[in-house]
Design an enzyme around this catalytic site. Structure first.
Site, PDB file in Angstrom:
ATOM      1  N   ASN A 133      -3.634 -15.317  46.411  1.00  0.00           N
ATOM      2  CA  ASN A 133      -3.130 -15.311  47.117  1.00  0.00           C
ATOM      3  C   ASN A 133      -2.037 -16.357  47.642  1.00  0.00           C
ATOM      4  O   ASN A 133      -1.034 -15.262  48.654  1.00  0.00           O
ATOM      5  CB  ASN A 133      -4.535 -15.329  48.059  1.00  0.00           C
ATOM      6  N   PHE A 134      -1.972 -17.478  47.353  1.00  0.00           N
ATOM      7  CA  PHE A 134      -1.485 -18.327  47.820  1.00  0.00           C
ATOM      8  C   PHE A 134      -0.094 -18.176  47.654  1.00  0.00           C
ATOM      9  O   PHE A 134       1.278 -18.899  48.838  1.00  0.00           O
ATOM     10  CB  PHE A 134      -2.172 -19.855  48.276  1.00  0.00           C
TER      11      PHE A 134
ATOM     12  N   GLN B 139     -13.740 -27.522  50.405  1.00  0.00           N
ATOM     13  CA  GLN B 139     -13.974 -27.174  48.844  1.00  0.00           C
ATOM     14  C   GLN B 139     -13.606 -27.415  47.950  1.00  0.00           C
ATOM     15  O   GLN B 139     -12.378 -26.965  48.070  1.00  0.00           O
ATOM     16  CB  GLN B 139     -14.777 -25.784  49.116  1.00  0.00           C
TER      17      GLN B 139
ATOM     18  N   VAL C  87      -5.486 -19.011  43.777  1.00  0.00           N
ATOM     19  CA  VAL C  87      -4.225 -18.976  43.590  1.00  0.00           C
ATOM     20  C   VAL C  87      -3.218 -17.663  43.896  1.00  0.00           C
ATOM     21  O   VAL C  87      -2.078 -18.283  44.335  1.00  0.00           O
ATOM     22  CB  VAL C  87      -4.090 -19.244  41.716  1.00  0.00           C
TER      23      VAL C  87
ATOM     24  N   LYS D 286     -23.558 -11.446  35.671  1.00  0.00           N
ATOM     25  CA  LYS D 286     -23.458 -12.610  34.505  1.00  0.00           C
ATOM     26  C   LYS D 286     -24.280 -13.288  33.836  1.00  0.00           C
ATOM     27  O   LYS D 286     -24.774 -13.481  32.595  1.00  0.00           O
ATOM     28  CB  LYS D 286     -22.818 -13.428  35.125  1.00  0.00           C
TER      29      LYS D 286
ATOM     30  N   TYR E   4     -22.044 -10.612  41.504  1.00  0.00           N
ATOM     31  CA  TYR E   4     -21.776 -10.813  39.811  1.00  0.00           C
ATOM     32  C   TYR E   4     -22.609 -11.613  39.699  1.00  0.00           C
ATOM     33  O   TYR E   4     -22.497 -11.832  38.164  1.00  0.00           O
ATOM     34  CB  TYR E   4     -20.176 -11.403  40.811  1.00  0.00           C
TER      35      TYR E   4
ATOM     36  N   ARG F  71      -7.898 -13.684  44.632  1.00  0.00           N
ATOM     37  CA  ARG F  71      -8.099 -14.812  44.008  1.00  0.00           C
ATOM     38  C   ARG F  71      -6.716 -16.355  45.186  1.00  0.00           C
ATOM     39  O   ARG F  71      -6.295 -15.559  45.599  1.00  0.00           O
ATOM     40  CB  ARG F  71      -8.576 -15.178  42.763  1.00  0.00           C
TER      41      ARG F  71
HETATM   42  P1  NAD Z   1      -9.674  -9.098  36.392  1.00  0.00           P
HETATM   43  O1  NAD Z   1     -10.101  -8.353  37.333  1.00  0.00           O
HETATM   44  O2  NAD Z   1      -8.254  -9.018  36.479  1.00  0.00           O
HETATM   45  O3  NAD Z   1      -9.302  -8.154  34.423  1.00  0.00           O
HETATM   46  C1  NAD Z   1     -10.985  -7.450  35.089  1.00  0.00           C
HETATM   47  C2  NAD Z   1     -10.945  -6.268  33.573  1.00  0.00           C
HETATM   48  O4  NAD Z   1     -11.781  -5.618  33.477  1.00  0.00           O
HETATM   49  C3  NAD Z   1     -10.046  -4.870  34.901  1.00  0.00           C
HETATM   50  O5  NAD Z   1      -8.594  -4.750  34.034  1.00  0.00           O
HETATM   51  C4  NAD Z   1     -10.942  -3.826  34.771  1.00  0.00           C
HETATM   52  O6  NAD Z   1     -10.342  -2.962  35.209  1.00  0.00           O
HETATM   53  C5  NAD Z   1     -11.769  -3.647  33.797  1.00  0.00           C
HETATM   54  N1  NAD Z   1     -13.029  -3.698  33.936  1.00  0.00           N
HETATM   55  C6  NAD Z   1     -14.034  -3.706  34.884  1.00  0.00           C
HETATM   56  N2  NAD Z   1     -15.229  -2.906  35.400  1.00  0.00           N
HETATM   57  C7  NAD Z   1     -14.690  -2.455  34.054  1.00  0.00           C
HETATM   58  C8  NAD Z   1     -15.990  -1.026  33.107  1.00  0.00           C
HETATM   59  N3  NAD Z   1     -17.210  -1.224  33.838  1.00  0.00           N
HETATM   60  N4  NAD Z   1     -15.062  -0.343  32.256  1.00  0.00           N
HETATM   61  C9  NAD Z   1     -13.458  -1.000  31.986  1.00  0.00           C
HETATM   62  N5  NAD Z   1     -13.070  -1.676  32.469  1.00  0.00           N
HETATM   63  C10 NAD Z   1     -13.790  -2.312  33.520  1.00  0.00           C
HETATM   64  O7  NAD Z   1     -10.402 -10.298  35.663  1.00  0.00           O
HETATM   65  P2  NAD Z   1     -10.269 -11.624  34.960  1.00  0.00           P
HETATM   66  O8  NAD Z   1      -9.644 -12.511  35.185  1.00  0.00           O
HETATM   67  O9  NAD Z   1      -9.585 -11.152  34.057  1.00  0.00           O
HETATM   68  O10 NAD Z   1     -12.074 -12.061  34.758  1.00  0.00           O
HETATM   69  C11 NAD Z   1     -11.603 -11.108  33.106  1.00  0.00           C
HETATM   70  C12 NAD Z   1     -13.185 -11.788  32.918  1.00  0.00           C
HETATM   71  O11 NAD Z   1     -13.519 -12.940  32.669  1.00  0.00           O
HETATM   72  C13 NAD Z   1     -14.260 -10.771  33.604  1.00  0.00           C
HETATM   73  O12 NAD Z   1     -15.582 -10.542  32.765  1.00  0.00           O
HETATM   74  C14 NAD Z   1     -14.739 -12.339  34.140  1.00  0.00           C
HETATM   75  O13 NAD Z   1     -15.984 -12.285  34.543  1.00  0.00           O
HETATM   76  C15 NAD Z   1     -14.685 -13.665  33.239  1.00  0.00           C
HETATM   77  N6  NAD Z   1     -14.282 -14.832  34.311  1.00  0.00           N
HETATM   78  C16 NAD Z   1     -13.002 -14.956  34.368  1.00  0.00           C
HETATM   79  C17 NAD Z   1     -13.006 -16.046  35.383  1.00  0.00           C
HETATM   80  C18 NAD Z   1     -10.806 -16.329  35.952  1.00  0.00           C
HETATM   81  O14 NAD Z   1     -10.661 -17.184  36.680  1.00  0.00           O
HETATM   82  N7  NAD Z   1      -9.990 -15.356  35.710  1.00  0.00           N
HETATM   83  C19 NAD Z   1     -13.288 -16.912  35.460  1.00  0.00           C
HETATM   84  C20 NAD Z   1     -14.607 -17.148  35.131  1.00  0.00           C
HETATM   85  C21 NAD Z   1     -15.569 -15.625  34.399  1.00  0.00           C
HETATM   86  N1  UDP Z   2     -10.178 -18.987  49.275  1.00  0.00           N
HETATM   87  C1  UDP Z   2      -9.480 -19.417  50.565  1.00  0.00           C
HETATM   88  N2  UDP Z   2      -8.143 -18.795  50.748  1.00  0.00           N
HETATM   89  C2  UDP Z   2      -7.830 -17.614  49.625  1.00  0.00           C
HETATM   90  C3  UDP Z   2      -8.786 -17.219  48.918  1.00  0.00           C
HETATM   91  C4  UDP Z   2      -9.875 -17.554  48.957  1.00  0.00           C
HETATM   92  O1  UDP Z   2      -9.480 -20.368  50.996  1.00  0.00           O
HETATM   93  O2  UDP Z   2      -6.841 -16.847  50.287  1.00  0.00           O
HETATM   94  C5  UDP Z   2     -11.477 -20.460  49.133  1.00  0.00           C
HETATM   95  C6  UDP Z   2     -12.054 -19.321  48.974  1.00  0.00           C
HETATM   96  O3  UDP Z   2     -13.061 -19.347  49.968  1.00  0.00           O
HETATM   97  C7  UDP Z   2     -12.882 -20.057  47.361  1.00  0.00           C
HETATM   98  C8  UDP Z   2     -12.083 -20.907  46.759  1.00  0.00           C
HETATM   99  O4  UDP Z   2     -10.572 -20.784  47.466  1.00  0.00           O
HETATM  100  O5  UDP Z   2     -13.923 -21.256  48.392  1.00  0.00           O
HETATM  101  C9  UDP Z   2     -11.761 -20.550  45.884  1.00  0.00           C
HETATM  102  O6  UDP Z   2     -11.751 -18.589  45.826  1.00  0.00           O
HETATM  103  P1  UDP Z   2     -11.298 -17.817  44.424  1.00  0.00           P
HETATM  104  O7  UDP Z   2     -11.853 -16.453  45.401  1.00  0.00           O
HETATM  105  O8  UDP Z   2     -10.282 -18.052  44.076  1.00  0.00           O
HETATM  106  O9  UDP Z   2     -12.768 -18.302  42.906  1.00  0.00           O
HETATM  107  P2  UDP Z   2     -14.184 -18.453  43.653  1.00  0.00           P
HETATM  108  O10 UDP Z   2     -13.907 -19.745  42.652  1.00  0.00           O
HETATM  109  O11 UDP Z   2     -14.511 -18.467  44.628  1.00  0.00           O
HETATM  110  O12 UDP Z   2     -14.761 -17.504  42.181  1.00  0.00           O
END
Ligand code: NAD
Ligand code: UDP
Length: 323
Positions: free
Chosen positions: A191-192, A210, A189, A150, A146, A187
């Site tokens: 999960n909790f 953390q 939020v 990225k 990842y 993730r």
């Molecule tokens: P998510 O997993 O809920 O959504 C990702 C979507 O992409 C899913 O619907 C999945 O089916 C689709 N997908 C994955 N691989 C694919 C492929 N090869 N072809 C077509 N579709 C594909 O994730 P999200 O939280 O909505 O994140 C969206 C974007 O934002 C991601 O690129 C993620 O890396 C980035 N991002 C999100 C967060 C966050 O906290 N949510 C933080 C940092 C970056």
């Molecule tokens: N985490 C946790 N319990 C869970 C899921 C995640 O304690 O059920 C912790 C995880 O180890 C990390 C933080 O919560 O330190 C955020 O995790 P998340 O997977 O949401 O996102 P990250 O920032 O690690 O990509």
């Protein structure tokens, strides 16, 4: 003016919210998603909209001849549980996927926004993280598919910009939460909240000291759309909320807001789990004239409400199947 906008990963958590917002602003939206981490149910409410088109396709192989004005490239599993399931798929999605979308942007003269991540800073040695920081990333660990994927995607965007003048935008998104996250997304939020609503123990990984900084999805959408509307490419910007919390604080807050009987239990900290994370938003606030508006507690209440309804729907389906 109404635009034709392609949203990859449009059936995922951020994508569903973004497609809805763009449609409400009068744009035509094409959503590409292979439903790797999401379900069609997530965008069910959008499918009857005449301005919405859905292609169940993988972005690495998508080759339909479409003409668009803008591309939001969100496709990629984002939860550690999901992106580690098939790390080679994750790496390919990040690299071949953005390459394919950059080629499409170049061909149709579209502006393209890459959803990068705070993970490109790895386990940061600079706090809070500024955009100039190059990061502290393990290139052979279990998070690397990842993080490094990225990072390579950012490189490809910059090289398309330098070589072909492709109109790119890079945003480094920090932990975002809200409605339309999957129930089993993995993730913290989601999960909790799910555990708390079911009165099951919340599993804190490590000792819970953390930190993360959590942004409600509506604030993120405002900043994404403002970034896309910027006149010129401005280099990567951090997007998120700069209020920092320990994971233990998040667990306690969610137990209290859900009035749950859940206890907190401790599990081993996953490998390479970043110890501290908080965006420096100075540059973003200045360039986008934007500030996150939604306090953690208010965002969590909205998200808890969404998950309550989802769990109710799920229970009804299970009951119907039993009858
Ligand atoms: P998510 O997993 O809920 O959504 C990702 C979507 O992409 C899913 O619907 C999945 O089916 C689709 N997908 C994955 N691989 C694919 C492929 N090869 N072809 C077509 N579709 C594909 O994730 P999200 O939280 O909505 O994140 C969206 C974007 O934002 C991601 O690129 C993620 O890396 C980035 N991002 C999100 C967060 C966050 O906290 N949510 C933080 C940092 C970056
Ligand atoms: N985490 C946790 N319990 C869970 C899921 C995640 O304690 O059920 C912790 C995880 O180890 C990390 C933080 O919560 O330190 C955020 O995790 P998340 O997977 O949401 O996102 P990250 O920032 O690690 O990509």
């Amino acid at each position: 003016m109404s635009k034709k906008v392609l949203v990859t990963g449009g059936a995922g958590f951020i994508g569903t919210n973004l497609c809805g917002r763009l449609l409400s602003q009068g744009h035509r939206v094409i959503c590409i998603d292979n439903l790797y981490t999401s379900k069609l149910q997530n965008i069910k409410h959008l499918l009857s909209n005449a301005y919405f088109t859905f292609f169940k396709e993988d972005i690495t192989t998508f080759e339909k001849d479409i003409v668009i004005d803008q591309i939001y490239n969100l496709a990629c599993p984002a939860s550690p549980k999901q992106y580690q399931k098939d790390p080679i798929f994750t790496m390919k999605t990040n690299i071949y996927g953005i390459q394919n979308m950059l080629a499409l942007a170049r061909k149709t003269n579209a502006r393209i926004l890459q959803a990068s991540t705070s993970e490109i800073y790895g386990n940061p040695l600079v706090h809070p993280q500024i955009e100039e920081y190059w990061g502290n990333v393990n290139c052979i660990g279990i998070r690397s598919c990842y993080d490094e994927g990225k990072r390579a995607a950012e490189t490809l965007c910059m090289d398309y910009h330098r070589r072909y003048h492709t109109d790119i935008r890079i945003v480094r998104i920090f932990n975002t939460y809200g409605p339309h996250m999957g129930l089993d997304d993995g993730r913290v939020v989601s999960n909790f909240i799910v555990k708390a609503l079911n009165n099951e123990p919340l599993e804190v990984y490590g000792d819970g000291t953390q930190t993360r900084s959590f942004c409600y999805v509506d604030d993120l959408l405002d900043s994404l759309i403002k970034m896309m509307a910027q006149g010129a490419s401005v280099g990567p910007l951090n997007l998120g909320n700069d209020d920092e919390y320990t994971i233990l604080e998040i667990a306690q807050k969610i137990i209290s807001l859900t009035k749950s009987k859940s206890k907190i239990i401790y599990k081993p900290l996953p490998e390479n789990d970043p110890a501290r994370r908080k965006p420096n938003l100075n540059r973003t606030k200045e360039i986008l004239a934007w500030n996150p508006q939604i306090q953690l507690e208010d965002g969590l209440i909205k998200t808890i409400d969404y998950f309550k309804k989802q769990l109710l729907l799920l229970n009804n389906v299970v009951m119907e199947e039993r009858l």
